[in-house]
Design a protein around this motif. Sequence first.
Motif, PDB file in Angstrom:
ATOM      1  N   LYS A 286       0.833  -1.196   0.000  1.00  0.00           N
ATOM      2  CA  LYS A 286       0.000   0.000   0.000  1.00  0.00           C
ATOM      3  C   LYS A 286       0.873   1.253   0.000  1.00  0.00           C
ATOM      4  O   LYS A 286       1.834   1.350   0.770  1.00  0.00           O
TER       5      LYS A 286
ATOM      6  N   PRO B  23       2.086  -1.823  -6.836  1.00  0.00           N
ATOM      7  CA  PRO B  23       1.365  -0.681  -7.415  1.00  0.00           C
ATOM      8  C   PRO B  23       2.259   0.214  -8.253  1.00  0.00           C
ATOM      9  O   PRO B  23       1.834   0.753  -9.264  1.00  0.00           O
TER      10      PRO B  23
ATOM     11  N   SER C 197      -1.116  -0.578 -12.203  1.00  0.00           N
ATOM     12  CA  SER C 197      -2.291  -0.040 -11.516  1.00  0.00           C
ATOM     13  C   SER C 197      -2.457   1.455 -11.734  1.00  0.00           C
ATOM     14  O   SER C 197      -3.319   2.072 -11.117  1.00  0.00           O
TER      15      SER C 197
ATOM     16  N   HIS D 202      -0.142   3.928 -11.158  1.00  0.00           N
ATOM     17  CA  HIS D 202       0.834   4.786 -10.494  1.00  0.00           C
ATOM     18  C   HIS D 202       2.007   5.040 -11.435  1.00  0.00           C
ATOM     19  O   HIS D 202       2.460   4.141 -12.139  1.00  0.00           O
TER      20      HIS D 202
END
Length: 571
Positions: free
Chosen positions: A351, A446, A554, A556
């Motif tokens: 995360k 990510p 994703s 990013h």
Amino acid sequence: MRQCKGWSVVLLVLLGLGALAQKLPTRDEGLFQMQIRDKSLFHDSSVIPDGAEISGYLFRDTPKRYYFVVEEDNTPLSVTVTPCDAPLEWKLTLQELPEEASGEGSGQPEPLDQQKQQVTVDEGTELFTYKGNDVESYVATSTPSGLYQLELLSTEKDSNFKVYATTTPESDQPYPELPYDPRVDVTALGRTTVTLAWKPTPTGSLMGQPVQYCVVINKEHNFKSMCAAEAKISTDDAFMLAPKPGRDFSPFDFAHFGFVPSDIGFGKDRGLTSNKISRAYTAKPKALDIQKVCIGNKNIFTVSDLKPDTQYYFDVFAVNSATNTSTAYVGTFARTKEEARQKTVELKDGKVSDVFIKRKGSKFLRFAPVSSHQRVTLFVHTCLDAVQVQVRRDGKLLLSQNVEGVRQFQLRGKPKAKYLIRLRGSRKGASTLKVLATTRPSSKQPFPSLPEDTRIKAFDKLRTCSSATVAWLGTQDRNKYCIYRKEVADNYGEEQRRREQNQCAGPETRRKSEKVLCKYFHSPNLQKAVTTETITGLEPGKTYLLDVYVVGHSGHSVKYQSKLVKTRKYC
């Protein structure tokens, strides 16, 4: 050669505004100043006044057209469109008009339907088109005389917008100029207060124009323009009050949000109270997620009554009080302090965490993987200034480095190990950054994987008057790379680049016209993971800032280190 008489009659009959017809580029300065103070003159008018910003409203999928006349050849022209609620599509065209305004030289205007048909049958010459939500301008140093048409369309939803047009862009200077350092700094941070400071605009101090500052506070994101922020504010609670009530209000401000000036009672008690939102026009008080306060010409402001341990976004706008035009500073964000003693922030595997560190301050992060792992990937992306990073595994120091820009660290894992990350802020100012810790394979992260070297290399021998060739390293993972270019001044330096650019901003913040291309690239052999690209269409002797963004699965993105290149002047 077009006839000036034809343009004038067509515009007067088409728009039904004979008394308000604009003669460009010359103008009666006294009349102009009187007109721009009375914004109602241009309400729902299809005429764009020369040198004044107007506001408009679009219904979804319903185009709207504006017109203005340039009566002399070789006239400079600048048109700026500011989207507010949603992205816009707009185009500027030069209309083809009849030689004479009326049949047989009678001097009488033709019927309105015939005039409309003459103007709209021919699509005209398309000069400029744009689609997006950026503040975009069309600028030309010399334009032919004629009738110009600006057509706007919103395909997403009903939307507000602003338009500014002038035939004297060199002398008008409608929008306040930003200082050499346009950032908003957080100078003090408390549980319920945040103090902001910024450099004053030269427009007020050097040029003597009336300038005030407005601050916008919200919990969602930064804004590109003040009208974008105002569009988010409800008509009930449109404005926070300034320390000096009434200083930044006018009948037009309230009319813009649906209030009728006669109902407001200007000159009477406006229901304004210090440091609180006006409730004079609300049936039931409610909490606002976005607030605006205008503070005069002060460049230091403390925002109060905030919630503890909450992230806020702050934007500052320099506003020309005479014309109501504004320019946005580079906004910032900050998280207020916790109510109790600050605790160590827990990082979740995979995360991304946004971290704010005050000037000379420190922040502790803790990462405790729930399963056995062979390695930990630590991703640190500093948005503004450099930070010092220290990582300890079960008390043992693994690394201690200063990080600026983007860095990716591979840490050797250990069963049931816990990692303590200490981030120390810069002495120059507050720091913002993004941190990711994960034990997952790179394909599931990510953020995209990065090479150790994120520089862009320019080949000097391959430079020409119109092109530049660059190369950068990739990885074994297949990623999308997008390259952007931007023309800058010859004296543009590395220090200026650092001041102006937020390194965490992605390609979605760039103008469409700056995009060169996007492509996918990877190589199983890291020794061969390098790609080149030749950027064409450049001008001789010009300096360009080149940026490469790598976009993860994703969405990013990470920006490589910017590169300055200069084309050859003679070939």
